[in-house]
Enzyme design. Sequence first.
Site, PDB file in Angstrom:
ATOM      1  N   SER A   1     -15.990  17.379 -25.949  1.00  0.00           N
ATOM      2  CA  SER A   1     -15.075  17.948 -26.932  1.00  0.00           C
ATOM      3  C   SER A   1     -14.364  16.825 -27.657  1.00  0.00           C
ATOM      4  O   SER A   1     -14.596  15.642 -27.399  1.00  0.00           O
ATOM      5  CB  SER A   1     -14.046  18.862 -26.243  1.00  0.00           C
ATOM      6  OG  SER A   1     -13.194  18.083 -25.401  1.00  0.00           O
ATOM      7  N   LYS A   2     -13.491  17.191 -28.563  1.00  0.00           N
ATOM      8  CA  LYS A   2     -12.805  16.202 -29.384  1.00  0.00           C
ATOM      9  C   LYS A   2     -11.984  15.216 -28.558  1.00  0.00           C
ATOM     10  O   LYS A   2     -11.754  14.087 -28.992  1.00  0.00           O
ATOM     11  CB  LYS A   2     -11.908  16.907 -30.409  1.00  0.00           C
ATOM     12  CG  LYS A   2     -12.675  17.553 -31.559  1.00  0.00           C
ATOM     13  CD  LYS A   2     -11.715  18.109 -32.591  1.00  0.00           C
ATOM     14  CE  LYS A   2     -12.462  18.717 -33.774  1.00  0.00           C
ATOM     15  NZ  LYS A   2     -13.213  17.689 -34.525  1.00  0.00           N
ATOM     16  N   ARG A   3     -11.543  15.633 -27.387  1.00  0.00           N
ATOM     17  CA  ARG A   3     -10.734  14.718 -26.582  1.00  0.00           C
ATOM     18  C   ARG A   3     -11.542  13.505 -26.109  1.00  0.00           C
ATOM     19  O   ARG A   3     -10.971  12.485 -25.722  1.00  0.00           O
ATOM     20  CB  ARG A   3     -10.129  15.446 -25.375  1.00  0.00           C
ATOM     21  CG  ARG A   3     -11.125  15.827 -24.302  1.00  0.00           C
ATOM     22  CD  ARG A   3     -10.442  16.470 -23.106  1.00  0.00           C
ATOM     23  NE  ARG A   3     -11.392  16.851 -22.075  1.00  0.00           N
ATOM     24  CZ  ARG A   3     -12.068  17.990 -22.064  1.00  0.00           C
ATOM     25  NH1 ARG A   3     -11.900  18.861 -23.054  1.00  0.00           N
ATOM     26  NH2 ARG A   3     -12.917  18.271 -21.097  1.00  0.00           N
ATOM     27  N   HIS A   4     -12.880  13.626 -26.146  1.00  0.00           N
ATOM     28  CA  HIS A   4     -13.725  12.504 -25.746  1.00  0.00           C
ATOM     29  C   HIS A   4     -14.010  11.555 -26.904  1.00  0.00           C
ATOM     30  O   HIS A   4     -14.532  10.459 -26.695  1.00  0.00           O
ATOM     31  CB  HIS A   4     -15.055  13.021 -25.183  1.00  0.00           C
ATOM     32  CG  HIS A   4     -14.899  13.841 -23.942  1.00  0.00           C
ATOM     33  ND1 HIS A   4     -15.140  15.195 -23.915  1.00  0.00           N
ATOM     34  CD2 HIS A   4     -14.499  13.505 -22.687  1.00  0.00           C
ATOM     35  CE1 HIS A   4     -14.925  15.658 -22.691  1.00  0.00           C
ATOM     36  NE2 HIS A   4     -14.530  14.647 -21.929  1.00  0.00           N
ATOM     37  N   GLY A   5     -13.714  11.977 -28.126  1.00  0.00           N
ATOM     38  CA  GLY A   5     -14.029  11.149 -29.295  1.00  0.00           C
ATOM     39  C   GLY A   5     -14.714  11.990 -30.353  1.00  0.00           C
ATOM     40  O   GLY A   5     -14.615  13.220 -30.361  1.00  0.00           O
TER      41      GLY A   5
END
Length: 496
Positions: free
Chosen positions: A259-263
């Site tokens: 998800s976006k939290r990973h990049g």
Amino acid sequence: MSDQNTPVRVRFAPSPTGKLHVGGARTAIYNWAFARANHGTFILRIDDTDPTRSTEENTQVILRAMRWLGLDWDEGPAVGGDYGPYWQTQRLALYHEAAERLVAKDRAYYCFCTPERLAADRKTAEERHDPFQGYQRTCRSIDPVEARRRVDAGEPHTIRIKVPEDRGDVAIHDAVHGTVTFNARELDDFIIVRTDGTPTYNFTTVVDDTLMRITHVIRGDDHLSNTPRQVMVYEALGAPTPAFAHISMILGPDGKKLSKRHGATSVEEYRDRGYDADALVNYLALLGWAPDGETTIVPRDMLAREFSLEHVSKNPATFDFKKLDWIQQQYVQAMSDEEFVFQLLMPELVGAGLEREADPAHPKAWYLLLASILKPRTTLAPDVVEKSRFLYEGEDVTFDEKSVSRNLSRDGAHAALEAAREALLDVAADGWHAAAIDAALEPLPERLGTTKRKFYGAVRVAVCGNQVSPPLGESLELLGRGLALARLEKALPLAR
């Protein structure tokens, strides 16, 4: 199941509710590669029946991402084909026709249950601990003539599939997961057309795949639970069931769904960061597939030739940003210097305003020299801008404060610049090349009684503005004799 002798037809059917993310891109890559490896047809279909989230803007974003990835489709938007239209919102009449045909064949029926009635039935089933708590098939026994009369009178209704009561287990022969069995007794008579007339996903996708003669459905394993319902629709339509291949999800480094939290997660984010499309396709293809378990560089033509579902893993894949960067570097290093100039360097310099596309500031040999020293030091395309900027700043190079502090603001720096300037004055303009420049500077550290690190650090910062720059001899050659000497002169007051 699909006949193995039938020409392969696969589809990628994104919903335009957002950008094309890497998970969807990998699904598209697998469909494209499977079609190419089997001399089949790759179809792009836009599943845009979510009226609240699907937009034309998102559709165009997806099309741009597909084109950038180089995933050319044989049928679909902007291409056409014999089985269009290729937007679901333009196929609504086909869905209604199919639903009414199922009603007429007694494979589906009209349901008049209100939300309140459905909630009450569900509560009753829970209270009596009924193992089946889905739709209680209240309207299944309504006489078809009576049901038709109520529909014609305008009574709100849905259309439900009629799951055969004697249907045995639904066995899915999945190319990735093997045989997956579902208990048909747990399937209720699910809705295929809602009260407002809109068809449901599990119905539209089957109608489309049937009419478009899809032979293999390759998609994420989050759709595996939908498959038994879809099989019910195929059987009700009297249509052959395609072969299925449900590919695993992509996880982040922490083991959770990417998800976006990973990049970055969207294809266009990777494009804008300067990744090469072939490198990204190569990397995404390896997230769950490999030709032999060892090969990591898989050119597009090899992927299109060797891809097979037999080599797709059922285990989740972990997105490794370092491995992506490594593959990206391999693609950059595989470029010739000329390819590097025209495919990567010049577009980036023009985009940064350092060059004019129609009027390059230097001869071709200058750019080839720059390419030869930048290519080994480049991972992402924008890297070349910061590494080249000092060449475009005239006499007033931008100094990095830390570099000045560490290299010019210490004893011996002034003497180093003076000695370098004097030595370089002896290098003639027509002999201003890296080898001659390096030869002129090489004996100076020993003569000054200083270390090479201190000497070259001072000279490098004076002419390049930064202690981290491409090789000094080539940098000075690219700057030119006059500009290099002028920068050394201007830096003298800063040096101790």
